[in-house]
Design an enzyme around this catalytic site. Structure first.
Site, short mmCIF file in Angstrom:
data_model
loop_
_atom_site.label_atom_id
_atom_site.label_comp_id
_atom_site.label_asym_id
_atom_site.label_seq_id
_atom_site.Cartn_x
_atom_site.Cartn_y
_atom_site.Cartn_z
CG ASP A 94 1.46 -3.14 2.74
OD1 ASP A 94 0.49 -3.19 1.95
OD2 ASP A 94 2.60 -3.53 2.45
CD GLU A 95 -2.90 -4.84 10.32
OE1 GLU A 95 -3.14 -4.96 11.53
OE2 GLU A 95 -3.16 -5.73 9.47
#
Length: 294
Positions: free
Chosen positions: A128-129
Site C-alpha cells: 500500500d502507498e
C-alpha cells in the site's frame, strides 16, 4: 552463479567441451533456462554457441518509464536479475494514472540508469502507498516470469510488523476470512463471504496494556488484507483511519511495516532473505507504547 557470467546484454555459460549446438548443453542447463525460452531465443538469434560458450541475450536494452524528477532509492539487495528496494511511506509502487511520476518504479529506473543498467524494472508484488518495507523488482522478462511463478506457488514469503489497538485473547492465530469491496466506499475493503479467499497468520510479539506489536505473514495478497483482517478481529492499526484505527502523534499513516522478504534467486535457486529496519515513525510509536508500561 557457478558456471554463469553476465556480459552486457548476454548471459554466458561455459561447457567443459565444445558445443555442437544450443541443445548440446548440459540437460540441467536447458531445464533451468526453459526449453520454450531457448527455442524463442534461438529463432531470433538470441541464443548462440561459440565454441564451449552458450550465449543467451537475456538482458536486451529496454527503456523504463519516463523517470520524471530524480528520486533516491534505498537498495536492500541487488544482483544481475533482480533488486529489492526499501519503499518509504507515501510512495506508490507503480503509476495508477497516465503520466504519473514519483513512484517506486520511477526511483528504480533512476537507480538503474545512473548505474549504467539499460533495463526496465518490473514489480513482483506491491505494498500500500503508506506501508513501508521491501519490494522485489525483476530486471528482465525472464527473471520476472521466474519470480512471478514463485509468487503463484507461495514461495515468496513476506513478514510484517504492525502496531495495533487492544489486547489479544491468544498469542497467535490464523485469520481465514474472504475479502471483497465495500460497496459504500470507493477504496475500502471488507470481510465478505462473497469476496476472495484471504489468509493471514499472526503472532503477538509484545502485548502492552491497550496495544500490541504483532508479526504477520501472508498466505494470500489481497488489497489491504492485513488492515482489513486486523480490524475485523477488533484490533485496527494505529493511524489507520480508513479501518477505524486511532490517530497517533508519532505516525501519520497506518502503523504497518514489511520487515522481511525471502525468495529464491531466479537463476541459482539459492535462498535470499532481506530485512528492512523499522522507519522512524514506527519506532517512535513503539517506544511511546513501551514507555507507557513503566
Amino acid at each position: 552463479m557457478k558456471g554463469w557470467k553476465r556480459r552486457g546484454e548476454w548471459l554466458e555459460w561455459t561447457a567443459e567441451e565444445e558445443l555442437a549446438s544450443v541443445w548440446a548443453a548440459d540437460p540441467a542447463v536447458l531445464e533451468l533456462i526453459g526449453h520454450k525460452w531457448l527455442r524463442t531465443w534461438e529463432t531470433s538469434g538470441h541464443a548462440v554457441v561459440k565454441g564451449r560458450r552458450l550465449l543467451l541475450r537475456m538482458f536486451p536494452e529496454e527503456a523504463g518509464p519516463e523517470p520524471g524528477p530524480w528520486m533516491p532509492l534505498e537498495v536492500l539487495y541487488e544482483d544481475d536479475f533482480c533488486l529489492v528496494a526499501d519503499k518509504p511511506a507515501g510512495v506508490k509502487v507503480h503509476p495508477t494514472a497516465e503520466g504519473e511520476t514519483g513512484t517506486l518504479l520511477h526511483a528504480a529506473s533512476w537507480h538503474l540508469e545512473t548505474s549504467g543498467q539499460r533495463c526496465r524494472p518490473r514489480h513482483i508484488h506491491r505494498l500500500d502507498e503508506d506501508t513501508t518495507g521491501p519490494v522485489l523488482l525483476a530486471k528482465c522478462e525472464w527473471a520476472q516470469v521466474r519470480l512471478d511463478a514463485q509468487m503463484r506457488e507461495k514461495r515468496i514469503h513476506r513478514e510484517y510488523a504492525a502496531l495495533v489497538q487492544g489486547r489479544f485473547g491468544q498469542a497467535r492465530g490464523t485469520i481465514d476470512a474472504a475479502i471483497g469491496r465495500d460497496r459504500h466506499h470507493p477504496t475500502r475493503r471488507r470481510v465478505s463471504p462473497t469476496g476472495e479467499r484471504a489468509v493471514t497468520y499472526y503472532e503477538v510479539e509484545r502485548q502492552f496494556a491497550v496495544a500490541a506489536l504483532v508479526r504477520l505473514r501472508l498466505e494470500t495478497g489481497r488489497t489491504h488484507q492485513i488492515r482489513v483482517h486486523l480490524a475485523h478481529l477488533g484490533h485496527p492499526l494505529f493511524g489507520d483511519r480508513l479501518y477505524g484505527g486511532r490517530s497517533a502523534a508519532e505516525i501519520a499513516r497506518q502503523a504497518l511495516h514489511g520487515q522481511r522478504l525471502t525468495f529464491s534467486q531466479p537463476l541459482t535457486g539459492e535462498p535470499v532473505e532481506v530485512s528492512s529496519p523499522w522507519p522512524e515513525d514506527f519506532r517512535l510509536l513503539y517506544d511511546r507504547l513501551q514507555h507507557s508500561e513503566k
